[in-house]
Motif scaffolding. Structure first.
Motif, PDB file in Angstrom:
ATOM      1  N   ALA A 142      29.446 -22.899 -22.913  1.00  0.00           N
ATOM      2  CA  ALA A 142      29.116 -22.054 -24.204  1.00  0.00           C
ATOM      3  C   ALA A 142      28.308 -20.856 -23.498  1.00  0.00           C
ATOM      4  CB  ALA A 142      29.194 -21.609 -25.756  1.00  0.00           C
ATOM      5  N   SER A 143      27.076 -21.889 -22.583  1.00  0.00           N
ATOM      6  CA  SER A 143      25.769 -20.965 -21.565  1.00  0.00           C
ATOM      7  C   SER A 143      26.550 -20.078 -20.313  1.00  0.00           C
ATOM      8  CB  SER A 143      24.706 -21.420 -21.406  1.00  0.00           C
ATOM      9  OG  SER A 143      24.645 -22.739 -23.418  1.00  0.00           O
ATOM     10  N   LEU A 144      28.090 -20.350 -20.297  1.00  0.00           N
ATOM     11  CA  LEU A 144      28.416 -19.521 -19.185  1.00  0.00           C
ATOM     12  C   LEU A 144      29.250 -18.967 -19.155  1.00  0.00           C
ATOM     13  CD1 LEU A 144      28.416 -23.125 -16.614  1.00  0.00           C
ATOM     14  CD2 LEU A 144      26.781 -21.317 -16.853  1.00  0.00           C
ATOM     15  N   GLY A 150      33.283 -18.400 -30.564  1.00  0.00           N
ATOM     16  CA  GLY A 150      31.579 -18.889 -30.482  1.00  0.00           C
ATOM     17  C   GLY A 150      30.486 -17.941 -30.600  1.00  0.00           C
ATOM     18  N   GLY A 151      30.990 -16.256 -31.078  1.00  0.00           N
ATOM     19  CA  GLY A 151      30.439 -15.638 -31.950  1.00  0.00           C
ATOM     20  C   GLY A 151      29.263 -16.060 -31.352  1.00  0.00           C
ATOM     21  N   SER A 152      27.371 -16.189 -31.977  1.00  0.00           N
ATOM     22  CA  SER A 152      26.628 -15.994 -32.071  1.00  0.00           C
ATOM     23  C   SER A 152      26.307 -17.567 -31.122  1.00  0.00           C
ATOM     24  CB  SER A 152      26.163 -16.223 -33.272  1.00  0.00           C
ATOM     25  OG  SER A 152      25.591 -14.982 -33.728  1.00  0.00           O
ATOM     26  N   TYR A 153      26.817 -18.678 -31.624  1.00  0.00           N
ATOM     27  CA  TYR A 153      26.547 -19.922 -30.996  1.00  0.00           C
ATOM     28  C   TYR A 153      26.299 -20.125 -29.642  1.00  0.00           C
ATOM     29  CZ  TYR A 153      26.716 -24.781 -28.912  1.00  0.00           C
ATOM     30  OH  TYR A 153      26.330 -25.785 -29.064  1.00  0.00           O
ATOM     31  N   SER A 154      27.360 -18.693 -28.950  1.00  0.00           N
ATOM     32  CA  SER A 154      27.668 -18.610 -27.289  1.00  0.00           C
ATOM     33  C   SER A 154      26.378 -17.476 -26.868  1.00  0.00           C
ATOM     34  CB  SER A 154      28.500 -17.599 -27.042  1.00  0.00           C
ATOM     35  OG  SER A 154      28.365 -18.046 -25.705  1.00  0.00           O
ATOM     36  N   ILE A 155      25.883 -16.649 -28.107  1.00  0.00           N
ATOM     37  CA  ILE A 155      24.573 -16.401 -27.801  1.00  0.00           C
ATOM     38  C   ILE A 155      22.825 -16.937 -27.212  1.00  0.00           C
ATOM     39  CG2 ILE A 155      23.562 -14.759 -28.579  1.00  0.00           C
ATOM     40  CD1 ILE A 155      26.076 -12.711 -29.684  1.00  0.00           C
ATOM     41  N   SER A 156      23.147 -18.274 -29.072  1.00  0.00           N
ATOM     42  CA  SER A 156      21.701 -19.072 -28.222  1.00  0.00           C
ATOM     43  C   SER A 156      21.895 -19.687 -27.272  1.00  0.00           C
ATOM     44  CB  SER A 156      22.249 -19.312 -29.761  1.00  0.00           C
ATOM     45  OG  SER A 156      22.597 -20.433 -29.872  1.00  0.00           O
ATOM     46  N   PHE A 158      23.494 -18.874 -24.140  1.00  0.00           N
ATOM     47  CA  PHE A 158      23.414 -18.414 -22.870  1.00  0.00           C
ATOM     48  C   PHE A 158      21.986 -18.120 -22.740  1.00  0.00           C
ATOM     49  CE2 PHE A 158      27.397 -17.107 -22.939  1.00  0.00           C
ATOM     50  CZ  PHE A 158      27.981 -16.540 -21.637  1.00  0.00           C
ATOM     51  N   ALA A 159      21.492 -18.249 -24.079  1.00  0.00           N
ATOM     52  CA  ALA A 159      19.606 -17.534 -24.127  1.00  0.00           C
ATOM     53  C   ALA A 159      19.102 -19.126 -24.130  1.00  0.00           C
ATOM     54  CB  ALA A 159      19.147 -17.376 -25.241  1.00  0.00           C
ATOM     55  N   LEU A 160      19.331 -20.057 -24.362  1.00  0.00           N
ATOM     56  CA  LEU A 160      19.266 -21.515 -23.758  1.00  0.00           C
ATOM     57  C   LEU A 160      18.813 -21.321 -22.533  1.00  0.00           C
ATOM     58  CD1 LEU A 160      17.374 -24.178 -24.899  1.00  0.00           C
ATOM     59  CD2 LEU A 160      19.854 -25.052 -25.229  1.00  0.00           C
ATOM     60  N   TYR A 161      19.896 -21.485 -22.135  1.00  0.00           N
ATOM     61  CA  TYR A 161      20.363 -21.461 -20.632  1.00  0.00           C
ATOM     62  C   TYR A 161      19.351 -19.974 -19.710  1.00  0.00           C
ATOM     63  CZ  TYR A 161      23.388 -21.766 -16.334  1.00  0.00           C
ATOM     64  OH  TYR A 161      23.803 -21.210 -14.644  1.00  0.00           O
ATOM     65  N   GLY A 162      19.323 -19.705 -19.777  1.00  0.00           N
ATOM     66  CA  GLY A 162      18.249 -18.918 -19.378  1.00  0.00           C
ATOM     67  C   GLY A 162      17.164 -18.959 -19.279  1.00  0.00           C
ATOM     68  N   PHE A 163      16.558 -19.772 -20.448  1.00  0.00           N
ATOM     69  CA  PHE A 163      15.316 -19.915 -21.083  1.00  0.00           C
ATOM     70  C   PHE A 163      15.184 -21.026 -19.511  1.00  0.00           C
ATOM     71  CE2 PHE A 163      12.720 -23.672 -22.667  1.00  0.00           C
ATOM     72  CZ  PHE A 163      11.378 -22.972 -22.432  1.00  0.00           C
ATOM     73  N   SER A 164      15.776 -22.080 -19.537  1.00  0.00           N
ATOM     74  CA  SER A 164      16.365 -23.130 -18.597  1.00  0.00           C
ATOM     75  C   SER A 164      15.725 -22.431 -17.357  1.00  0.00           C
ATOM     76  CB  SER A 164      16.666 -23.893 -19.393  1.00  0.00           C
ATOM     77  OG  SER A 164      17.755 -24.626 -20.367  1.00  0.00           O
TER      78      SER A 164
END
Length: 235
Positions: A142-144, A150-156, A158-164
């Motif tokens: 859901a990060s990709l 998916g809603g806000s779960y996917s948003i969060s 995506f953000a974690l992937y960007g942080f990584s």
């Protein structure tokens, strides 16, 4: 090795703890989850099954910055290095941006991103000082790619992937590895009640084996991303 795992009492977090605990070297673990009682049970279980290990547990709400910082301080009182940090704790609330419950975004961002951010920041100084350590952030497919419900779960995620990705670049000069783990459907609490008799979705142990293997590469090698999906593809 000194290993820190968040959300360690079930699913992927527990499977990763078990994968490392089976190692005959005998590692030291600092584990957290929200329930002190469940953590105590896990500690007794792992210590009993793997007597070479040292298991330490502390309840922590990864959605609360003060609780996260207290967990980090507790670790640093005893540990002079961190070999593996697994940022696994997460929360999933299904729904669409249009119709999901009020506060869903804030709750999932607080656990899925901010908790990881605060814990990592607190532990990074000892990792950079020793030029040692490997950080695994448990993201998601859901990060990709966005998906229905998916809603806000996917948003969060995506953000974690960007942080990584950002952290990976920052840590290159400091000898600290960063790996984003992006699994598809895994038989965890998020899929509670799913009939997996046909082995349609993956086991938590599949993810654990990959994390374990990636942590033992030479210092000059870093697995930047682990993308793993069910054999038949995403659900």
């Amino acid at each position: 090795m000194i290993i820190v795992i968040t959300g360690a009492t079930k699913g992927i977090g527990k499977a990763i703890a078990e994968a490392f605990a089976q190692d005959k070297q005998g590692h030291t673990f600092y584990l957290c989850a929200r329930s002190e009682e469940t953590l105590a049970m896990l500690g007794r279980e792992l210590q009993g099954r793997f007597p070479r290990t040292n298991i330490f547990t502390k309840a922590c709400d990864m959605g609360d910055a003060a609780s996260v910082k207290a967990f980090a301080a507790w670790i640093l009182q005893a540990a002079d290095k961190i070999d593996v940090l697994v940022n696994n704790a997460g929360v999933f609330i299904p729904g669409s941006v249009e119709s999901e419950e009020e506060g869903a975004l804030e709750k999932m961002m607080s656990v899925n991103l901010y908790g990881t951010y605060h814990l990592t920041r607190a532990l990074l100084p000892v990792m950079t000082a020793t030029r040692n350590g490997h950080i695994f952030n448990i993201c998601s497919i859901a990060s990709l790619k966005a998906y229905s419900n998916g809603g806000s779960y996917s948003i969060s995620k995506f953000a974690l992937y960007g942080f990584s990705q950002n952290l990976r670049e920052e840590m290159k000069p400091h000898g600290v590895k960063v790996t984003a783990v992006l699994p598809g459907a895994v038989l965890t609490e998020s899929w509670a009640g799913f009939d997996n008799s046909s082995k349609r979705i993956m086991e938590a142990s599949d993810i654990a084996r990959l994390v374990y293997a990636a942590s033992f590469l030479s210092p000059q090698a870093c697995v930047e991303e682990i993308v793993i999906r069910p054999q038949l593809g995403d659900l």
